[in-house]
Scaffold this motif. Structure first.
Motif, PDB file in Angstrom:
ATOM      1  N   ASP A   1     -33.516 -19.826  -4.739  1.00  0.00           N
ATOM      2  CA  ASP A   1     -32.540 -19.676  -5.826  1.00  0.00           C
ATOM      3  C   ASP A   1     -33.301 -19.445  -7.126  1.00  0.00           C
ATOM      4  O   ASP A   1     -33.496 -20.348  -7.936  1.00  0.00           O
ATOM      5  CB  ASP A   1     -31.669 -20.933  -5.920  1.00  0.00           C
ATOM      6  CG  ASP A   1     -30.607 -20.822  -7.015  1.00  0.00           C
ATOM      7  OD1 ASP A   1     -30.431 -19.709  -7.566  1.00  0.00           O
ATOM      8  OD2 ASP A   1     -29.959 -21.840  -7.301  1.00  0.00           O
ATOM      9  N   VAL A   2     -33.727 -18.202  -7.333  1.00  0.00           N
ATOM     10  CA  VAL A   2     -34.548 -17.872  -8.497  1.00  0.00           C
ATOM     11  C   VAL A   2     -33.791 -18.126  -9.797  1.00  0.00           C
ATOM     12  O   VAL A   2     -34.384 -18.441 -10.832  1.00  0.00           O
ATOM     13  CB  VAL A   2     -35.019 -16.400  -8.415  1.00  0.00           C
ATOM     14  CG1 VAL A   2     -35.851 -16.028  -9.628  1.00  0.00           C
ATOM     15  CG2 VAL A   2     -35.823 -16.181  -7.148  1.00  0.00           C
ATOM     16  N   GLY A   3     -32.463 -18.019  -9.744  1.00  0.00           N
ATOM     17  CA  GLY A   3     -31.672 -18.212 -10.958  1.00  0.00           C
ATOM     18  C   GLY A   3     -31.767 -19.605 -11.536  1.00  0.00           C
ATOM     19  O   GLY A   3     -31.367 -19.838 -12.688  1.00  0.00           O
TER      20      GLY A   3
ATOM     21  N   ARG B   1     -37.045 -17.479 -19.092  1.00  0.00           N
ATOM     22  CA  ARG B   1     -35.800 -17.326 -19.843  1.00  0.00           C
ATOM     23  C   ARG B   1     -36.082 -17.279 -21.342  1.00  0.00           C
ATOM     24  O   ARG B   1     -36.868 -18.074 -21.860  1.00  0.00           O
ATOM     25  CB  ARG B   1     -34.856 -18.510 -19.594  1.00  0.00           C
ATOM     26  CG  ARG B   1     -34.325 -18.592 -18.202  1.00  0.00           C
ATOM     27  CD  ARG B   1     -33.272 -19.705 -18.094  1.00  0.00           C
ATOM     28  NE  ARG B   1     -32.798 -19.794 -16.738  1.00  0.00           N
ATOM     29  CZ  ARG B   1     -31.937 -18.954 -16.193  1.00  0.00           C
ATOM     30  NH1 ARG B   1     -31.450 -17.971 -16.922  1.00  0.00           N
ATOM     31  NH2 ARG B   1     -31.561 -19.078 -14.944  1.00  0.00           N
TER      32      ARG B   1
ATOM     33  N   SER C   1     -29.252 -15.918 -12.543  1.00  0.00           N
ATOM     34  CA  SER C   1     -30.188 -14.810 -12.425  1.00  0.00           C
ATOM     35  C   SER C   1     -29.971 -13.732 -13.477  1.00  0.00           C
ATOM     36  O   SER C   1     -30.864 -12.929 -13.757  1.00  0.00           O
ATOM     37  CB  SER C   1     -30.088 -14.193 -11.024  1.00  0.00           C
ATOM     38  OG  SER C   1     -28.780 -13.724 -10.781  1.00  0.00           O
ATOM     39  N   ARG C   2     -28.798 -13.714 -14.120  1.00  0.00           N
ATOM     40  CA  ARG C   2     -28.523 -12.700 -15.148  1.00  0.00           C
ATOM     41  C   ARG C   2     -29.344 -12.938 -16.416  1.00  0.00           C
ATOM     42  O   ARG C   2     -29.448 -12.037 -17.254  1.00  0.00           O
ATOM     43  CB  ARG C   2     -27.038 -12.672 -15.498  1.00  0.00           C
ATOM     44  CG  ARG C   2     -26.153 -12.209 -14.348  1.00  0.00           C
ATOM     45  CD  ARG C   2     -24.685 -12.152 -14.763  1.00  0.00           C
ATOM     46  NE  ARG C   2     -24.208 -13.458 -15.194  1.00  0.00           N
ATOM     47  CZ  ARG C   2     -23.848 -13.744 -16.447  1.00  0.00           C
ATOM     48  NH1 ARG C   2     -23.945 -12.825 -17.398  1.00  0.00           N
ATOM     49  NH2 ARG C   2     -23.411 -14.948 -16.761  1.00  0.00           N
TER      50      ARG C   2
ATOM     51  N   ILE D   1     -32.648 -13.789 -16.653  1.00  0.00           N
ATOM     52  CA  ILE D   1     -34.086 -13.850 -16.374  1.00  0.00           C
ATOM     53  C   ILE D   1     -34.779 -12.603 -16.918  1.00  0.00           C
ATOM     54  O   ILE D   1     -34.290 -11.485 -16.749  1.00  0.00           O
ATOM     55  CB  ILE D   1     -34.324 -13.964 -14.854  1.00  0.00           C
ATOM     56  CG1 ILE D   1     -33.757 -15.286 -14.339  1.00  0.00           C
ATOM     57  CG2 ILE D   1     -35.804 -13.864 -14.533  1.00  0.00           C
ATOM     58  CD1 ILE D   1     -33.795 -15.404 -12.833  1.00  0.00           C
TER      59      ILE D   1
ATOM     60  N   LEU E   1     -35.100  -9.617 -13.219  1.00  0.00           N
ATOM     61  CA  LEU E   1     -34.954  -9.651 -11.769  1.00  0.00           C
ATOM     62  C   LEU E   1     -34.981  -8.251 -11.179  1.00  0.00           C
ATOM     63  O   LEU E   1     -35.517  -8.035 -10.081  1.00  0.00           O
ATOM     64  CB  LEU E   1     -33.652 -10.367 -11.396  1.00  0.00           C
ATOM     65  CG  LEU E   1     -33.646 -11.063 -10.031  1.00  0.00           C
ATOM     66  CD1 LEU E   1     -34.794 -12.045  -9.917  1.00  0.00           C
ATOM     67  CD2 LEU E   1     -32.324 -11.760  -9.793  1.00  0.00           C
TER      68      LEU E   1
END
Length: 573
Positions: free
Chosen positions: A171-173, A218, A226-227, A229, A290
């Motif tokens: 979960d990179v977000g 961030r 994720s939006r 990043i 991303l």
């Protein structure tokens, strides 16, 4: 044990599966003539056997070490990496404008496959650099390309990918690393980076002159998930305007992981900004990191799929040599009661041929994928879309193959395979990471049944299976598997299958699709050569591996309800 590159099988796969001669008819790849292809395949084979393979065992037994933030490699590695750089092996497919040779990705795939079969842990170093080159070439500014690409392409500098954090795995977000804009002073326009990243492959070492970290972080006020990043270039040493190296950046390796395998590859815990002076520069635009990182990850996923082929080849070579030399028991039913080499026993022969069929089948899939990537780069949109579809098949099935073949290699050695001194166990330990990193194989399967299955309303996958069915009419096993895969894809795309149903069946479905493509490409090789040897290996694939894949159809369509009949407490209590 000694290592010999599978040069002839690689050349065959490049010619038949990748279509390298057709690629060379385009002006962009005109230099990839048959003699150049052969010279590169043979040259990297000799280099890998002479320089990298002899270091594989010491890399496993000694591994990398970290003391006071300095990572050291075993003796011989610095010299071998220097030779790699000096001979230009990292520049094969690099853009010519920045010092690369501009040759097809297919040829660079051959180079990495050979190096990785000789020494998988070491080859992670140039492999990650390839991904950094891809990301900067696609998303970096002109100034960034001029500053970083020449040295990354030559290998003088290496590159890394920094996604994972202790609380943010797949979960990179959920990542928390920060990047704060700098408005004045010598670093105006750049960012102060702060945070901790884990599992950073070759995150710190002394083999290259500089390490260029690509770090996700961030910015203030960025959207959640994720939006929000962004991607940043964070060099180990600052790079001056004239390209020379300046002072060390505020980053360090805290430690390296003690792992099951790939021990020579330092898997680092990296800390950025301990003194609030870690400087990075934005790649592209804020909150679009991303997208840029996925360019790097796509390259890495193809190359990780190749790692399955690499370790399978190495395990096969060792098992084949042992089966030839190990004398034990008379052949069952033979009037001659003298003991024979174990390769004469039916079950050992079955295992060796299975290892070979899986290895050559996964190699065929690897080079077919590489050829589609090259066609996509030449502007063939259909080939580019097919390459996207093939990536999860290659990454997941290719690495599953690596684990199975390495396990069979231990089995052929018997008790000696479980003993470290033979080296057979190293291949299994090294192979086991490949189904996990760069997106677990479950994530690859989920990608297949969600995003990739929906490409052109299912048309990309259906067209692939239709091509296989049409060409394999005289190979009924492969044609039937392709038709089964197409039917399951249609069911998954219909309203009859929920998202949970698709995900529950995703792994067996991916295996079916991958085996269909591999069987197709192996059959094409057998036709092209007319070789009795290739034909025999292909028969083993078609008559033993393809039926197993067809048998997965029931699991692919079993639905999710089956797996939720028991409450979670009953499974975990």
């Amino acid at each position: 044990m000694s290592f010999t590159a599978p040069t002839q099988d690689q050349i065959l796969a490049m010619r038949v599966c990748a279509g390298i001669e057709e690629l060379a008819s385009d002006e962009r790849y005109g230099a990839a003539t048959p003699d150049v292809v052969e010279a590169i395949a043979e040259g990297i084979g000799a280099f890998a056997a002479g320089e990298w393979a002899p270091l594989n065992r010491i890399g496993d037994t000694e591994g990398a070490h970290c003391k006071d933030g300095v990572v050291s490699s075993p003796a011989g590695y610095a010299e071998a990496y220097k030779a790699f750089v000096e001979q230009g092996w990292g520049s094969i497919a690099g853009p010519a404008a920045f010092g690369g040779q501009g040759l097809p990705f297919t040829l660079a795939t051959c180079v990495l496959e050979t190096l990785g079969a000789a020494n998988m842990g070491f080859t992670l170093l140039p492999m990650l650099t390839v991904g950094a080159i891809e990301a900067l070439d696609h998303h970096g500014s002109d100034a960034q390309k001029a500053m970083y690409l020449p040295n990354l392409i030559s290998g003088a500098w290496s590159g890394t990918m920094n996604l994972t954090e202790p609380q943010a795995g797949s979960d990179v977000g959920a990542l928390r690393s920060t990047a704060v804009p700098i408005s004045d002073g010598p670093h105006a326009g750049k960012y102060r980076i702060a945070g901790t990243k884990i599992y950073i492959t070759w995150g710190e070492h002394e083999l290259a002159e500089n390490v260029i970290h690509l770090v996700l972080a961030r910015t203030p006020g960025a959207p959640a998930g994720s939006r929000g990043i962004s991607l940043f270039i964070v060099p180990k040493y600052h790079v001056n305007a004239d390209g020379s190296l300046g002072e060390r950046n505020d980053l360090r390796a805290v430690s390296i992981e003690h792992k099951l395998g790939i021990n020579v590859s330092p898997t680092c815990v990296m800390s950025y900004g301990d003194n609030a002076e870690c400087i990075g520069e934005l790649v592209g635009h804020e909150n679009e990191g991303l997208k840029a990182m996925f360019t790097m990850m796509n390259s890495a996923r193809i190359n990780v799929g190749s790692q399955g082929v690499q370790i399978a080849e190495r395990a096969l070579q060792q098992a084949r040599g042992y089966a030839r030399d190990r004398i034990q028991s008379a052949r069952a039913g033979s009037p001659d009661k003298n003991p024979v080499a174990i390769i004469e026993h039916p079950d050992v022969r079955r295992m060796i041929l299975r290892m070979r069929a899986l290895t050559e089948g996964s190699r065929a899939l690897l080079y077919y994928t590489a050829g589609q990537v090259d066609r996509g780069l030449l502007g063939d949109k259909a080939a580019g879309a097919r390459a996207e579809l093939l990536v999860p098949l290659l990454k997941a099935w290719g690495t599953d193959v690596g684990c199975e073949v390495a396990s069979l290699g231990i089995q052929i050695h018997g008790g000696m395979g479980f003993v470290e001194e033979t080296g057979a166990a190293q291949h299994y330990r090294d192979a086991r990471i490949a189904p996990i990193y760069e997106g677990t194989n479950g994530i690859q399967a989920a990608d297949l049944v969600t995003r990739k299955l929906g490409m052109e309303q299912g048309g990309v996958l259906q067209a692939l299976m239709a091509d296989i069915s049409a060409e394999m009419q005289d190979v009924p096993e492969v044609a039937s598997l392709a038709k089964d895969s197409a039917a399951i894809a249609a069911w998954m795309a219909s309203g009859d299958a929920s998202l949970d149903d698709r995900l529950a069946g995703s792994v067996p479905f991916l295996t079916m699709c991958a085996v269909a493509v591999a069987g197709w490409q192996l059959a094409r090789q057998a036709r092209a050569t007319g070789s009795a040897e290739k034909t025999a290996v292909t028969k083993v694939f078609n008559r033993t591996i393809v039926p197993e894949a067809r048998g997965l159809g029931a699991a692919a369509m079993a639905g999710a309800a089956l797996y939720y009949e028991l409450e979670s407490e009953a499974l975990t209590g």
